[in-house]
Design a protein around this motif. Structure first.
Motif, PDB file in Angstrom:
ATOM      1  N   SER A 238       0.821  -1.211   0.000  1.00 53.46           N
ATOM      2  CA  SER A 238       0.000   0.000   0.000  1.00 53.46           C
ATOM      3  C   SER A 238       0.853   1.258   0.000  1.00 53.46           C
ATOM      4  CB  SER A 238      -0.933  -0.002   1.220  1.00 53.46           C
ATOM      5  OG  SER A 238      -0.206   0.259   2.427  1.00 53.46           O
ATOM      6  N   ARG A 239       2.091   1.136   0.464  1.00 52.10           N
ATOM      7  CA  ARG A 239       3.013   2.278   0.475  1.00 52.10           C
ATOM      8  C   ARG A 239       3.714   2.469  -0.868  1.00 52.10           C
ATOM      9  NH1 ARG A 239       7.417   2.188   4.281  1.00 52.10           N
ATOM     10  NH2 ARG A 239       7.365   4.420   3.833  1.00 52.10           N
ATOM     11  N   GLY A 240       3.577   1.489  -1.768  1.00 49.79           N
ATOM     12  CA  GLY A 240       4.186   1.615  -3.086  1.00 49.79           C
ATOM     13  C   GLY A 240       5.300   0.637  -3.383  1.00 49.79           C
ATOM     14  N   HIS A 241       5.626  -0.243  -2.428  1.00 51.34           N
ATOM     15  CA  HIS A 241       6.667  -1.236  -2.662  1.00 51.34           C
ATOM     16  C   HIS A 241       6.126  -2.362  -3.557  1.00 51.34           C
ATOM     17  CE1 HIS A 241       9.418   0.601   0.106  1.00 51.34           C
ATOM     18  NE2 HIS A 241       8.597   0.457   1.145  1.00 51.34           N
ATOM     19  N   ALA A 242       7.032  -3.007  -4.285  1.00 53.33           N
ATOM     20  CA  ALA A 242       6.679  -4.163  -5.110  1.00 53.33           C
ATOM     21  C   ALA A 242       6.895  -5.409  -4.262  1.00 53.33           C
ATOM     22  CB  ALA A 242       7.536  -4.208  -6.364  1.00 53.33           C
ATOM     23  N   VAL A 243       5.814  -6.051  -3.879  1.00 58.18           N
ATOM     24  CA  VAL A 243       5.883  -7.149  -2.913  1.00 58.18           C
ATOM     25  C   VAL A 243       5.491  -8.474  -3.560  1.00 58.18           C
ATOM     26  CG1 VAL A 243       5.022  -8.032  -0.712  1.00 58.18           C
ATOM     27  CG2 VAL A 243       5.335  -5.563  -1.030  1.00 58.18           C
ATOM     28  N   THR A 244       6.327  -9.490  -3.329  1.00 56.03           N
ATOM     29  CA  THR A 244       6.012 -10.853  -3.738  1.00 56.03           C
ATOM     30  C   THR A 244       5.858 -11.693  -2.476  1.00 56.03           C
ATOM     31  OG1 THR A 244       7.305 -10.638  -5.773  1.00 56.03           O
ATOM     32  CG2 THR A 244       6.742 -12.872  -5.056  1.00 56.03           C
ATOM     33  N   LEU A 245       4.699 -12.331  -2.323  1.00 55.76           N
ATOM     34  CA  LEU A 245       4.390 -13.117  -1.136  1.00 55.76           C
ATOM     35  C   LEU A 245       4.392 -14.602  -1.481  1.00 55.76           C
ATOM     36  CD1 LEU A 245       3.431 -13.412   1.807  1.00 55.76           C
ATOM     37  CD2 LEU A 245       1.099 -12.926   1.020  1.00 55.76           C
ATOM     38  N   PHE A 246       5.325 -15.343  -0.880  1.00 50.35           N
ATOM     39  CA  PHE A 246       5.438 -16.780  -1.113  1.00 50.35           C
ATOM     40  C   PHE A 246       4.743 -17.550   0.008  1.00 50.35           C
ATOM     41  CE2 PHE A 246       9.199 -14.809  -3.031  1.00 50.35           C
ATOM     42  CZ  PHE A 246       9.229 -15.380  -4.299  1.00 50.35           C
ATOM     43  N   GLU A 247       3.954 -18.544  -0.355  1.00 50.60           N
ATOM     44  CA  GLU A 247       3.277 -19.382   0.630  1.00 50.60           C
ATOM     45  C   GLU A 247       3.306 -20.830   0.164  1.00 50.60           C
ATOM     46  OE1 GLU A 247       1.613 -21.374   3.344  1.00 50.60           O
ATOM     47  OE2 GLU A 247       1.879 -19.221   3.753  1.00 50.60           O
ATOM     48  N   ALA A 248       3.831 -21.720   1.008  1.00 54.66           N
ATOM     49  CA  ALA A 248       3.955 -23.125   0.642  1.00 54.66           C
ATOM     50  C   ALA A 248       2.597 -23.811   0.515  1.00 54.66           C
ATOM     51  CB  ALA A 248       4.823 -23.854   1.661  1.00 54.66           C
ATOM     52  N   ALA A 249       1.619 -23.393   1.307  1.00 55.62           N
ATOM     53  CA  ALA A 249       0.291 -23.998   1.246  1.00 55.62           C
ATOM     54  C   ALA A 249      -0.482 -23.455   0.044  1.00 55.62           C
ATOM     55  CB  ALA A 249      -0.468 -23.724   2.537  1.00 55.62           C
ATOM     56  N   ASP A 250      -1.658 -24.028  -0.193  1.00 52.60           N
ATOM     57  CA  ASP A 250      -2.458 -23.579  -1.327  1.00 52.60           C
ATOM     58  C   ASP A 250      -3.487 -22.526  -0.939  1.00 52.60           C
ATOM     59  OD1 ASP A 250      -4.152 -25.140   0.147  1.00 52.60           O
ATOM     60  OD2 ASP A 250      -4.661 -26.537  -1.451  1.00 52.60           O
ATOM     61  N   MET A 251      -3.338 -21.956   0.261  1.00 57.03           N
ATOM     62  CA  MET A 251      -4.245 -20.904   0.712  1.00 57.03           C
ATOM     63  C   MET A 251      -3.507 -19.978   1.677  1.00 57.03           C
ATOM     64  SD  MET A 251      -6.599 -22.892   3.557  1.00 57.03           S
ATOM     65  CE  MET A 251      -6.862 -24.317   2.504  1.00 57.03           C
ATOM     66  N   ILE A 252      -4.003 -18.775   1.828  1.00 55.05           N
ATOM     67  CA  ILE A 252      -3.413 -17.847   2.784  1.00 55.05           C
ATOM     68  C   ILE A 252      -3.952 -18.159   4.177  1.00 55.05           C
ATOM     69  CG2 ILE A 252      -3.218 -16.033   1.034  1.00 55.05           C
ATOM     70  CD1 ILE A 252      -5.606 -14.634   2.436  1.00 55.05           C
ATOM     71  N   GLY A 253      -3.300 -17.619   5.203  1.00 54.36           N
ATOM     72  CA  GLY A 253      -3.831 -17.728   6.559  1.00 54.36           C
ATOM     73  C   GLY A 253      -2.893 -18.319   7.573  1.00 54.36           C
ATOM     74  N   GLY A 254      -2.086 -19.307   7.184  1.00 52.33           N
ATOM     75  CA  GLY A 254      -1.164 -19.902   8.139  1.00 52.33           C
ATOM     76  C   GLY A 254      -1.893 -20.413   9.377  1.00 52.33           C
ATOM     77  N   GLN A 255      -1.415 -19.987  10.560  1.00 53.44           N
ATOM     78  CA  GLN A 255      -1.989 -20.455  11.828  1.00 53.44           C
ATOM     79  C   GLN A 255      -3.432 -19.970  12.028  1.00 53.44           C
ATOM     80  OE1 GLN A 255      -0.466 -22.417  14.350  1.00 53.44           O
ATOM     81  NE2 GLN A 255       1.125 -22.831  12.845  1.00 53.44           N
ATOM     82  N   LEU A 256      -3.854 -18.949  11.290  1.00 53.23           N
ATOM     83  CA  LEU A 256      -5.253 -18.515  11.402  1.00 53.23           C
ATOM     84  C   LEU A 256      -6.195 -19.624  10.947  1.00 53.23           C
ATOM     85  CD1 LEU A 256      -5.199 -14.811  10.142  1.00 53.23           C
ATOM     86  CD2 LEU A 256      -5.168 -15.654  12.487  1.00 53.23           C
ATOM     87  N   ASN A 257      -5.752 -20.432   9.989  1.00 52.48           N
ATOM     88  CA  ASN A 257      -6.581 -21.546   9.530  1.00 52.48           C
ATOM     89  C   ASN A 257      -6.717 -22.617  10.605  1.00 52.48           C
ATOM     90  OD1 ASN A 257      -7.185 -20.693   6.798  1.00 52.48           O
ATOM     91  ND2 ASN A 257      -5.016 -20.993   6.367  1.00 52.48           N
ATOM     92  N   VAL A 258      -5.695 -22.726  11.466  1.00 51.39           N
ATOM     93  CA  VAL A 258      -5.776 -23.644  12.599  1.00 51.39           C
ATOM     94  C   VAL A 258      -6.760 -23.103  13.628  1.00 51.39           C
ATOM     95  CG1 VAL A 258      -4.482 -24.765  14.463  1.00 51.39           C
ATOM     96  CG2 VAL A 258      -3.420 -24.453  12.215  1.00 51.39           C
ATOM     97  N   ALA A 259      -6.638 -21.803  13.908  1.00 47.38           N
ATOM     98  CA  ALA A 259      -7.534 -21.173  14.884  1.00 47.38           C
ATOM     99  C   ALA A 259      -8.999 -21.271  14.455  1.00 47.38           C
ATOM    100  CB  ALA A 259      -7.141 -19.714  15.080  1.00 47.38           C
ATOM    101  N   LEU A 260      -9.242 -21.244  13.160  1.00 47.47           N
ATOM    102  CA  LEU A 260     -10.614 -21.322  12.644  1.00 47.47           C
ATOM    103  C   LEU A 260     -11.332 -22.601  13.054  1.00 47.47           C
ATOM    104  CD1 LEU A 260     -10.440 -19.956   8.981  1.00 47.47           C
ATOM    105  CD2 LEU A 260     -12.003 -19.212  10.770  1.00 47.47           C
ATOM    106  N   GLN A 261     -10.584 -23.641  13.357  1.00 48.53           N
ATOM    107  CA  GLN A 261     -11.194 -24.916  13.711  1.00 48.53           C
ATOM    108  C   GLN A 261     -11.727 -24.919  15.146  1.00 48.53           C
ATOM    109  OE1 GLN A 261     -11.335 -26.749  10.976  1.00 48.53           O
ATOM    110  NE2 GLN A 261     -10.049 -25.145  10.095  1.00 48.53           N
ATOM    111  N   VAL A 262     -11.320 -23.937  15.947  1.00 51.41           N
ATOM    112  CA  VAL A 262     -11.681 -23.898  17.363  1.00 51.41           C
ATOM    113  C   VAL A 262     -13.045 -23.238  17.544  1.00 51.41           C
ATOM    114  CG1 VAL A 262     -10.977 -23.066  19.643  1.00 51.41           C
ATOM    115  CG2 VAL A 262      -9.239 -23.767  17.968  1.00 51.41           C
ATOM    116  N   PRO A 263     -13.940 -23.846  18.304  1.00 54.17           N
ATOM    117  CA  PRO A 263     -15.249 -23.225  18.561  1.00 54.17           C
ATOM    118  C   PRO A 263     -15.094 -21.810  19.112  1.00 54.17           C
ATOM    119  CG  PRO A 263     -15.221 -25.473  19.383  1.00 54.17           C
ATOM    120  CD  PRO A 263     -13.817 -25.159  18.969  1.00 54.17           C
ATOM    121  N   GLY A 264     -15.853 -20.879  18.559  1.00 58.10           N
ATOM    122  CA  GLY A 264     -15.801 -19.497  19.027  1.00 58.10           C
ATOM    123  C   GLY A 264     -14.791 -18.629  18.290  1.00 58.10           C
ATOM    124  N   LYS A 265     -14.023 -19.226  17.358  1.00 57.97           N
ATOM    125  CA  LYS A 265     -13.027 -18.432  16.631  1.00 57.97           C
ATOM    126  C   LYS A 265     -13.308 -18.394  15.132  1.00 57.97           C
ATOM    127  CE  LYS A 265      -9.248 -18.847  19.941  1.00 57.97           C
ATOM    128  NZ  LYS A 265      -7.796 -19.051  20.143  1.00 57.97           N
TER     129      LYS A 265
END
Length: 371
Positions: A89-116
């Motif tokens: 957003s500041r104007g830098h050219a950013v490349t984001l590498f992710e080994a999984a086939d979706m974004i989120g990392g540990q957030l995807n783990v947290a999603l499995q917990v009731p209430g999250k």
């Protein structure tokens, strides 16, 4: 009248985005209380987990960059997402590498917990921000140190996250032993009696996951009201009635090495809810445990009683779940150093402490504002 409070901390442009007919652009409050109410009751400045600029607008300034850089970010968890979208957003050219086939990392783990389940809103928001800011997203790409070193990047950001820590307990190769990722992410089979080793935030998450009703629907309002004994017809004094309790699907025991109260480190304004709920589900909590070994008989432990006497005990269970901490994933950082290529560590790759999305998003945002 619609009254909003915490949602304006998460996104001060809430009303403008709604009025413009673009609600998908709203950075949604997830109701976690971690940086707002918990900070307030700790004598700290109230802010927001998903928007660390809240109440810090004059110090955490995000403006156009003077020098445009090519930046590589490794890991699309909360830290990597916050850094990538802020830097772009500041104007830098950013490349984001992710080994999984979706974004989120540990957030995807947290999603499995009731209430999250609200973390899905955070992922929706970051997904839209990746598009808006022009981040080049490479999913399913496990980038290597030589590839990064040869990529002519001005900056490399390592946000690779954490890996479960394996404690030194004889017998961890027993088939009854699994990690919290095996349970939450990989859905490995778990027996009817469970012992959880570790009673931090992740231990509580696993306990709630394993004792929650199989058909629990977080969006079912009437089910929620019945569960907590809320009488919307006010037929009872104070609108309070007896909660409807369901028998938990498993018998769970939580174990902790420290002799202090289990759950003492949970959030000030939400910890009591987790402790109360697990107590209602019959979860047994045992502090001051010294793990000896695991074998066919179960988990052999040594307990120190209130009288100071030491007792050896065997805890029998179908499944033993390791929630014994995390280690940072820093291999790329070390490999890049050997190739004389510098990198920045953020999020769990910097400090592995529970699933701390608050610190990860704050750290990623602040680094992006500086570079």
């Amino acid at each position: 009248m619609v009254s909003l409070a915490r949602p304006f901390l998460a996104d001060p442009a809430f009303v403008a985005k709604a009025a413009a007919g673009t609600p998908e652009r709203i950075n949604t409050c997830i109701g976690c209380n971690q940086a707002c109410l918990d900070h307030t009751f700790s004598g700290r400045i109230a802010s927001c987990l998903v928007n660390p600029r809240a109440a810090h607008e004059t110090e955490l300034i995000i403006g156009p960059t003077v020098t445009r850089k090519r930046i590589a970010v490794v890991g699309a968890g909360p830290a990597g997402l916050a850094f990538a979208t802020t830097a772009a957003s500041r104007g830098h050219a950013v490349t984001l590498f992710e080994a999984a086939d979706m974004i989120g990392g540990q957030l995807n783990v947290a999603l499995q917990v009731p209430g999250k389940f609200e973390f899905a809103e955070t992922l929706r928001y970051f997904g839209r921000r990746l598009e808006e800011t022009g981040v080049e997203l490479r999913l399913g790409h496990r980038v290597t140190a030589p590839e990064l070193a040869a990529g002519s990047f001005d900056e490399v950001i390592i946000a690779a996250g954490v890996t479960p820590r394996t404690p030194e307990i004889p017998g961890l190769d027993h088939p009854s032993v699994v990690s919290y990722l095996d349970v939450l992410r990989d859905r490995k089979p778990v027996g009817l009696t469970v012992a959880i080793l570790g009673a931090g935030g992740i231990g509580f998450d696993v306990a709630e996951f394993l004792t929650a009703p199989a058909d629990e629907d977080p969006l079912n309002v009437s089910e929620f009201l019945e569960h907590w004994g809320v009488d919307t017809a006010y037929a009872n004094p104070g609108g309070i009635t007896k909660p409807i309790e369901e028998a938990p699907p498993r018998q769970v025991t939580m174990l902790q090495r420290k002799a202090s109260k289990i759950g003492a480190g949970l959030g000030k304004t939400t910890g009591w809810i987790h402790r109360t709920e697990l107590a209602r589900r019959g979860v047994q909590m045992i502090p001051g445990v010294n793990y000896q070994r695991i074998d066919d008989a179960g988990l052999h432990v040594r307990l120190t009683g209130k009288d100071g006497a030491v007792h050896d005990h065997v805890i029998a269970a179908d499944t033993f779940v390791l929630c014994t901490g995390q280690d940072p994933l820093r291999e790329l950082h070390d490999e890049l150093a050997e190739l004389e290529t510098g990198s920045h560590l953020i999020g769990g790759a910097d400090v592995a402490a529970e699933l701390d999305a608050k610190r990860a998003i704050d750290q990623g945002t602040r680094l992006a504002a500086r570079l």
